[in-house]
Design a protein around this motif. Structure first.
Motif, short mmCIF file in Angstrom:
data_model
loop_
_atom_site.label_atom_id
_atom_site.label_comp_id
_atom_site.label_asym_id
_atom_site.label_seq_id
_atom_site.Cartn_x
_atom_site.Cartn_y
_atom_site.Cartn_z
N GLY A 137 -9.36 10.88 -8.82
CA GLY A 137 -8.31 11.79 -9.70
C GLY A 137 -7.80 10.54 -10.59
O GLY A 137 -7.98 9.14 -10.72
N GLU A 138 -6.75 10.90 -11.28
CA GLU A 138 -6.05 9.71 -12.35
C GLU A 138 -4.94 9.40 -11.81
O GLU A 138 -4.00 10.00 -11.02
N ILE A 139 -4.71 7.88 -11.77
CA ILE A 139 -3.42 7.16 -11.44
C ILE A 139 -2.17 7.76 -11.97
O ILE A 139 -2.28 7.56 -13.35
N THR A 140 -1.32 8.09 -11.34
CA THR A 140 0.24 8.15 -11.98
C THR A 140 1.16 8.04 -11.15
O THR A 140 1.23 8.30 -9.98
N ASN A 141 2.61 7.67 -11.52
CA ASN A 141 3.79 7.57 -10.75
C ASN A 141 4.72 8.70 -10.96
O ASN A 141 5.86 8.81 -10.54
N GLU A 142 4.10 9.58 -11.86
CA GLU A 142 5.14 10.90 -12.33
C GLU A 142 5.47 11.77 -11.28
O GLU A 142 6.46 12.55 -11.39
N HIS A 143 4.80 11.50 -10.17
CA HIS A 143 5.26 12.56 -9.15
C HIS A 143 6.23 11.76 -7.79
O HIS A 143 6.58 12.47 -7.05
N ALA A 144 6.47 10.60 -8.10
CA ALA A 144 7.36 9.67 -7.29
C ALA A 144 8.76 10.43 -7.29
O ALA A 144 9.24 11.12 -8.29
N GLU B 112 2.02 11.98 -4.04
CA GLU B 112 3.47 11.74 -4.76
C GLU B 112 3.57 10.13 -5.39
O GLU B 112 4.22 10.04 -6.56
N GLU B 113 2.89 9.15 -4.61
CA GLU B 113 3.10 7.93 -5.30
C GLU B 113 1.98 7.41 -6.12
O GLU B 113 2.19 6.52 -6.93
N THR B 114 0.79 7.90 -6.11
CA THR B 114 -0.28 7.66 -7.09
C THR B 114 -0.85 8.71 -7.88
O THR B 114 -1.63 8.25 -8.89
N GLY B 115 -0.55 9.84 -7.53
CA GLY B 115 -1.46 11.20 -8.04
C GLY B 115 -2.62 11.41 -7.87
O GLY B 115 -3.39 12.30 -8.27
N LEU B 116 -3.25 10.50 -6.69
CA LEU B 116 -4.55 10.89 -6.26
C LEU B 116 -4.81 11.61 -5.30
O LEU B 116 -3.78 11.94 -4.56
N ILE B 117 -5.85 12.25 -5.03
CA ILE B 117 -6.39 13.24 -4.07
C ILE B 117 -7.23 12.63 -3.17
O ILE B 117 -8.27 11.64 -3.53
N ALA B 118 -7.06 12.95 -1.85
CA ALA B 118 -7.87 12.35 -0.90
C ALA B 118 -9.15 13.18 -0.85
O ALA B 118 -9.21 14.37 -0.42
N LYS B 119 -10.44 12.32 -0.77
CA LYS B 119 -11.55 13.05 -0.41
C LYS B 119 -12.25 12.92 0.82
O LYS B 119 -12.71 13.77 1.31
N LEU C 120 0.70 -1.14 0.05
CA LEU C 120 -0.16 -0.03 0.14
C LEU C 120 0.94 1.39 0.11
O LEU C 120 2.01 1.14 0.49
N PRO C 121 0.26 2.31 -0.43
CA PRO C 121 1.33 3.60 -0.47
C PRO C 121 1.50 3.86 1.04
O PRO C 121 0.90 3.64 1.89
N ALA C 122 2.78 4.28 1.07
CA ALA C 122 3.50 4.74 2.65
C ALA C 122 4.75 5.88 2.32
O ALA C 122 5.17 5.97 1.29
N GLY C 123 5.05 6.31 3.43
CA GLY C 123 6.11 7.08 3.48
C GLY C 123 6.43 7.80 4.85
O GLY C 123 5.48 7.64 5.76
N ILE C 124 7.44 8.70 4.87
CA ILE C 124 8.04 9.20 6.26
C ILE C 124 7.30 10.34 6.33
O ILE C 124 7.00 11.04 5.40
N VAL C 125 6.93 10.59 7.81
CA VAL C 125 6.24 11.78 8.19
C VAL C 125 7.47 13.02 8.45
O VAL C 125 8.46 12.41 8.99
#
Length: 184
Positions: free
Chosen positions: A141-148, A105-112, A84-89
């Motif tokens: 949103g649209e899935i992308t990894n371009e922000h990774a 960053e990892e998926t290009g998605l926005i939280a509703k 699942l997407p994850a990362g450092i605080v």
């Protein structure tokens, strides 16, 4: 056990090794090695603060009932793992802000929507004092990894929640991700 001293063995930005010098219940010295994302003064064994959050893991669910997953290269195993997407605080960052940032960053998605699924908990206490909070989000949103980040080798995909258990049985899934997927 009684903690006598802490020796920092490495000095890296994201992860360090420490040697804890202990005295066991029979009075004998014992060395114990710990990896941590924290500096020496903020180690859990020093502060006894078990509410610090080092990382976040996100359960991103689309409005169509799909969970968003990653296939990510992990150097420690020199292979890909489903997660699942994850990362450092980051310092001064809230769990919610970190989760939303990592999701984007990892998926290009926005939280509703955002909900804490599990408060900060230790991930592998035999090796580290790292804690991770798990948050559940409805995403759009649209899935992308371009922000990774440039050194993240990952593929983003959707999985129907109804297929999650079968997916875990037939793929190399991280233990945290597998437990979540098995509970959906």
């Amino acid at each position: 056990m009684k903690l006598i001293d802490i020796v920092q063995l490495t000095n890296n930005k994201f992860l360090n090794m420490y040697k804890l010098k202990l005295i066991n219940r029979k009075g004998n010295p014992k060395d114990y090695f710990v990896a941590s994302r924290r500096d020496r003064l903020h180690l859990s064994c020093v502060t006894k603060d078990h509410n610090v959050c080092d990382g976040v893991m996100i359960i991103p669910i689309t409005e169509d009932g799909e969970i968003v997953m990653l296939k990510q290269y992990r150097p420690a195993i020199s292979d890909y793992l489903y997660e699942l997407p994850a990362g450092i605080v980051d310092p001064g960052e809230s769990i919610e802000s970190a989760a939303k940032r990592e999701l984007y960053e990892e998926t290009g998605l926005i939280a509703k929507s955002y909900e804490v699924y599990l408060k900060p908990s230790y991930t592998s206490v035999g090796l580290t004092d790292e804690t991770t909070a798990i948050v559940k989000m409805v995403v759009e949103g649209e899935i992308t990894n371009e922000h990774a980040e440039a050194d993240e080798d990952l593929e983003v995909f959707k999985l129907k929640i109804s297929d999650a258990k079968k997916f875990v049985e037939s793929h190399n899934v991280s233990i945290k991700g597998a437990l979540i997927l098995m509970s959906l």
